[in-house]
Design a protein around this motif. Structure first.
Motif, PDB file in Angstrom:
ATOM      1  N   LYS A 136       4.225   2.998  -6.590  1.00 42.40           N
ATOM      2  CA  LYS A 136       3.251   2.035  -7.111  1.00 42.40           C
ATOM      3  C   LYS A 136       3.427   1.854  -8.618  1.00 42.40           C
ATOM      4  CE  LYS A 136      -1.701   1.092  -7.202  1.00 42.40           C
ATOM      5  NZ  LYS A 136      -3.017   1.575  -6.748  1.00 42.40           N
ATOM      6  N   LYS A 175       6.608  -0.072  -9.434  1.00 41.01           N
ATOM      7  CA  LYS A 175       6.491  -1.482  -9.038  1.00 41.01           C
ATOM      8  C   LYS A 175       5.713  -2.287 -10.060  1.00 41.01           C
ATOM      9  CE  LYS A 175       5.167  -4.322  -5.161  1.00 41.01           C
ATOM     10  NZ  LYS A 175       4.272  -4.454  -4.058  1.00 41.01           N
ATOM     11  N   GLN A 200       0.835  -1.203   0.000  1.00 37.51           N
ATOM     12  CA  GLN A 200       0.000   0.000   0.000  1.00 37.51           C
ATOM     13  C   GLN A 200       0.874   1.260   0.000  1.00 37.51           C
ATOM     14  OE1 GLN A 200      -3.554   0.232   0.627  1.00 37.51           O
ATOM     15  NE2 GLN A 200      -3.952  -1.942   0.655  1.00 37.51           N
TER      16      GLN A 200
END
Length: 150
Positions: free
Chosen positions: A146, A149, A90
């Protein structure tokens, strides 16, 4: 055999740098146009000058002091925001939490640290912008992490 760099660390540092640059660009543009905008640049310059005086040295002045403050601000915020990589599942949530904490710290800590309260807490609007802008930097760091990734 050459050492390899952990991709998570690389993503974290790159994301932290993106968040720090976004934050500093926002600060620097807004202070040109918004009278109550936070003045993180002043906090940075005061902090550097205080450090120089603490070791018995004369602090730099003018543009040199400003450049040192901006470089220090980007570097320290980049390292701080790079913590988004701690929560790899997260990162946007982690970035939001980091940004919120940094903003609250930027409003509450300068006074007790002897750097003055006005740069980030001059008015309620200044304090709200300070917190919001650090939150923005954290969100940018989390979103970049994010994306990298994926």
């Amino acid at each position: 055999m050459p050492a390899t760099i952990n991709p998570t660390i690389t993503r974290s540092l790159g994301s932290g740098l993106a968040g720090a640059v976004a934050l500093n660009v926002l600060h620097e543009i807004a202070r040109q146009f918004i009278p109550d905008a936070p003045r993180a640049d002043l906090l940075g310059m005061r902090s550097i000058a205080k450090g120089f005086r603490a070791v018995g040295e004369q602090p730099p002045q003018g543009e040199e002091l400003y450049r040192l403050a901006m470089a220090g601000d980007v570097a320290s915020n980049a390292l701080y925001y790079s913590l988004v990589g701690v929560n790899t599942k997260q990162p946007v949530v982690a970035g939001a939490a980091l940004g919120l904490l940094a903003g609250i710290g930027a409003v509450t800590l300068p006074g007790p640290m002897g750097l003055g309260e006005k740069p980030t807490k001059r008015t309620p609007a200044t304090a709200a912008m300070t917190i919001g802008w650090y939150l923005f930097g954290g969100l940018v760091a989390g979103a970049v992490y994010k994306r990298l990734k994926a």
